[in-house]
Design an enzyme around this catalytic site. Structure first.
Site, PDB file in Angstrom:
ATOM      1  N   ASP A   8       0.734  -1.221  -0.329  1.00  0.00           N
ATOM      2  CA  ASP A   8       0.178   0.564  -0.369  1.00  0.00           C
ATOM      3  C   ASP A   8       0.866   1.282  -0.395  1.00  0.00           C
ATOM      4  O   ASP A   8       2.201   1.083   1.248  1.00  0.00           O
ATOM      5  CB  ASP A   8      -1.002   0.063   1.079  1.00  0.00           C
ATOM      6  CG  ASP A   8      -1.597  -1.150   1.541  1.00  0.00           C
ATOM      7  OD1 ASP A   8      -0.983  -2.340   0.945  1.00  0.00           O
ATOM      8  OD2 ASP A   8      -2.333  -1.175   1.903  1.00  0.00           O
ATOM      9  N   GLU A  39      -4.213   1.994  -2.638  1.00  0.00           N
ATOM     10  CA  GLU A  39      -6.098   2.967  -2.316  1.00  0.00           C
ATOM     11  C   GLU A  39      -5.830   3.947  -0.801  1.00  0.00           C
ATOM     12  O   GLU A  39      -6.647   4.498  -0.827  1.00  0.00           O
ATOM     13  CB  GLU A  39      -6.748   1.586  -1.320  1.00  0.00           C
ATOM     14  CG  GLU A  39      -6.409   0.754  -0.178  1.00  0.00           C
ATOM     15  CD  GLU A  39      -6.820   0.353   0.578  1.00  0.00           C
ATOM     16  OE1 GLU A  39      -8.146  -0.074  -0.036  1.00  0.00           O
ATOM     17  OE2 GLU A  39      -7.006  -0.408   1.684  1.00  0.00           O
ATOM     18  N   ASN A  40      -4.909   3.776  -0.741  1.00  0.00           N
ATOM     19  CA  ASN A  40      -3.888   5.223   0.803  1.00  0.00           C
ATOM     20  C   ASN A  40      -3.397   5.724  -0.126  1.00  0.00           C
ATOM     21  O   ASN A  40      -2.749   6.979   0.103  1.00  0.00           O
ATOM     22  CB  ASN A  40      -3.493   4.175   1.297  1.00  0.00           C
ATOM     23  CG  ASN A  40      -4.055   3.384   2.125  1.00  0.00           C
ATOM     24  OD1 ASN A  40      -3.655   2.509   2.371  1.00  0.00           O
ATOM     25  ND2 ASN A  40      -5.030   3.488   3.068  1.00  0.00           N
ATOM     26  N   HIS A  69     -10.877   1.339   1.048  1.00  0.00           N
ATOM     27  CA  HIS A  69     -10.773   2.488   0.594  1.00  0.00           C
ATOM     28  C   HIS A  69     -10.762   3.088  -1.215  1.00  0.00           C
ATOM     29  O   HIS A  69     -10.751   4.179  -0.952  1.00  0.00           O
ATOM     30  CB  HIS A  69      -9.523   2.807   1.561  1.00  0.00           C
ATOM     31  CG  HIS A  69      -9.167   3.294   2.829  1.00  0.00           C
ATOM     32  ND1 HIS A  69     -10.214   4.066   3.466  1.00  0.00           N
ATOM     33  CD2 HIS A  69      -8.034   2.234   3.894  1.00  0.00           C
ATOM     34  CE1 HIS A  69      -9.649   4.008   4.682  1.00  0.00           C
ATOM     35  NE2 HIS A  69      -9.081   3.064   4.914  1.00  0.00           N
ATOM     36  N   HIS A 153      -6.903  -8.665   0.132  1.00  0.00           N
ATOM     37  CA  HIS A 153      -6.852  -7.271   1.146  1.00  0.00           C
ATOM     38  C   HIS A 153      -7.334  -7.797   2.081  1.00  0.00           C
ATOM     39  O   HIS A 153      -8.451  -7.425   2.219  1.00  0.00           O
ATOM     40  CB  HIS A 153      -7.366  -6.183   0.171  1.00  0.00           C
ATOM     41  CG  HIS A 153      -7.154  -4.545   1.026  1.00  0.00           C
ATOM     42  ND1 HIS A 153      -5.649  -3.993   0.784  1.00  0.00           N
ATOM     43  CD2 HIS A 153      -7.414  -4.654   1.855  1.00  0.00           C
ATOM     44  CE1 HIS A 153      -5.516  -2.897   1.209  1.00  0.00           C
ATOM     45  NE2 HIS A 153      -6.963  -3.168   2.037  1.00  0.00           N
ATOM     46  N   HIS A 178      -3.153  -4.009   3.471  1.00  0.00           N
ATOM     47  CA  HIS A 178      -4.008  -3.557   4.186  1.00  0.00           C
ATOM     48  C   HIS A 178      -2.983  -3.494   5.715  1.00  0.00           C
ATOM     49  O   HIS A 178      -3.305  -2.154   5.765  1.00  0.00           O
ATOM     50  CB  HIS A 178      -4.955  -4.327   4.467  1.00  0.00           C
ATOM     51  CG  HIS A 178      -5.825  -4.137   5.305  1.00  0.00           C
ATOM     52  ND1 HIS A 178      -6.869  -2.741   5.151  1.00  0.00           N
ATOM     53  CD2 HIS A 178      -6.207  -3.964   6.340  1.00  0.00           C
ATOM     54  CE1 HIS A 178      -7.445  -2.608   5.898  1.00  0.00           C
ATOM     55  NE2 HIS A 178      -7.564  -3.143   7.111  1.00  0.00           N
ATOM     56  N   HIS A 180      -0.664  -3.183   6.824  1.00  0.00           N
ATOM     57  CA  HIS A 180       0.442  -1.982   5.866  1.00  0.00           C
ATOM     58  C   HIS A 180       1.893  -2.426   6.908  1.00  0.00           C
ATOM     59  O   HIS A 180       3.292  -1.701   7.626  1.00  0.00           O
ATOM     60  CB  HIS A 180       0.321  -0.834   6.734  1.00  0.00           C
ATOM     61  CG  HIS A 180      -0.811   0.527   5.983  1.00  0.00           C
ATOM     62  ND1 HIS A 180      -0.620   1.587   6.014  1.00  0.00           N
ATOM     63  CD2 HIS A 180      -1.238  -0.365   4.579  1.00  0.00           C
ATOM     64  CE1 HIS A 180      -1.827   1.732   5.273  1.00  0.00           C
ATOM     65  NE2 HIS A 180      -2.424   0.606   4.240  1.00  0.00           N
TER      66      HIS A 180
HETATM   67 FE   FE2 Z   1      -7.164  -1.301   3.075  1.00  0.00          FE
END
Ligand code: FE2
Length: 258
Positions: A8, A39-40, A69, A153, A178, A180
């Site tokens: 991510d 997505e981030n 997200h 994810h 997801h 991180h």
């Molecule tokens: Fe996520």
């Protein structure tokens, strides 16, 4: 086939690190195909925009995967309908725009990318195991496609590991995103699928999962007015893995962390 998978990308600092380093990483490691979870990637760490996605593609990303997200920036609802290289989890509601599976052609090979989202502690979505079973009924390694790459994810390691075993021998690679937080369990499973529970993030690790640590902690302690979490903007570490795959079998030969 050399595959680069990146965790991510977190906010503006994650993006700029990627922009400055990706072409070099691709060249040095003779990478053929790049997947990044985006997505981030927006400035506030929530969602992705058309502009950001196009910047990623320009720098050498072949496919962007996502997760819970994906809809945070409303413009993506329209963009994902026309941009096939941006995926959302396949087990999200069928009426939502975009797709969770696509087949891409690169260097004479057909590469199928599947984006899934687990069920525990996540946004409500279809049962990920049932969905996976129905997907692999129709997409077979070396029958319809040369390589199959799956981004799972999710929060709970157990679900991701179980899916890894479910897809062992049926896909080239299963990786998690997801949390991180990079896990050190990068392995080749017994039937030849490369697996890692989480790639980690491309972001500032002097943080709480990529977010400003002071604000995050204050919000937990509730000692001051609650503030919106914002991405940490210090030095970025790019986290992911490089998977070498056998062109004849479509299975993995090695997986090493970046
Ligand atoms: Fe996520």
């Amino acid at each position: 086939m050399n595959l680069l998978i990146l965790g991510d990308v977190m906010g503006a600092s994650g993006r700029s690190a990627l922009k400055n380093n990706l072409p070099k990483i691709i060249a040095e490691n003779k990478i053929d195909f790049v997947i990044v979870n985006g997505e981030n990637a927006a400035d506030d760490g929530r969602g992705i925009t058309k502009l950001i996605a196009e910047e990623f593609f320009l720098k050498g990303v072949d496919v962007i995967t996502s997760g819970n997200h994906i809809w945070d920036k409303k413009e993506i609802l329209e963009y994902i309908k026309i941009e096939k290289r941006l995926l959302r989890p396949a087990n999200m509601h069928k009426d939502l725009p975009g797709k969770g599976i696509n087949i891409f052609k690169k260097k004479g090979f057909k590469i199928c990318v599947i984006n899934l989202m687990t069920n525990m502690f996540m946004l409500k979505s279809e049962n990920v195991f049932k969905k996976t079973a129905s997907i692999i009924k129709n997409i077979k390694l070396k029958k319809n496609v040369d390589f199959i790459i799956v981004d799972v994810h999710g929060e709970f390691a157990g679900e991701k590991i179980a899916l890894g075993h479910m897809l062992d021998g049926k896909s080239t690679l299963v990786f998690g995103s997801h949390t991180h937080v990079p896990t050190a369990d990068n392995i080749i499973l017994s039937k030849g699928t490369a697996y890692q529970t989480d790639l980690g993030m491309c972001g500032d690790y002097n943080s709480v999962i990529g977010l400003n640590k002071k604000i995050f902690l204050n919000n937990f302690l509730k000692i001051k007015n609650k503030q919106k979490n914002i991405p940490a903007s210090g030095k970025v570490t790019i986290c992911g893995s490089i998977v070498k795959a056998n062109n004849k079998t479509g299975l993995a030969v090695s997986i090493k962390q970046l």
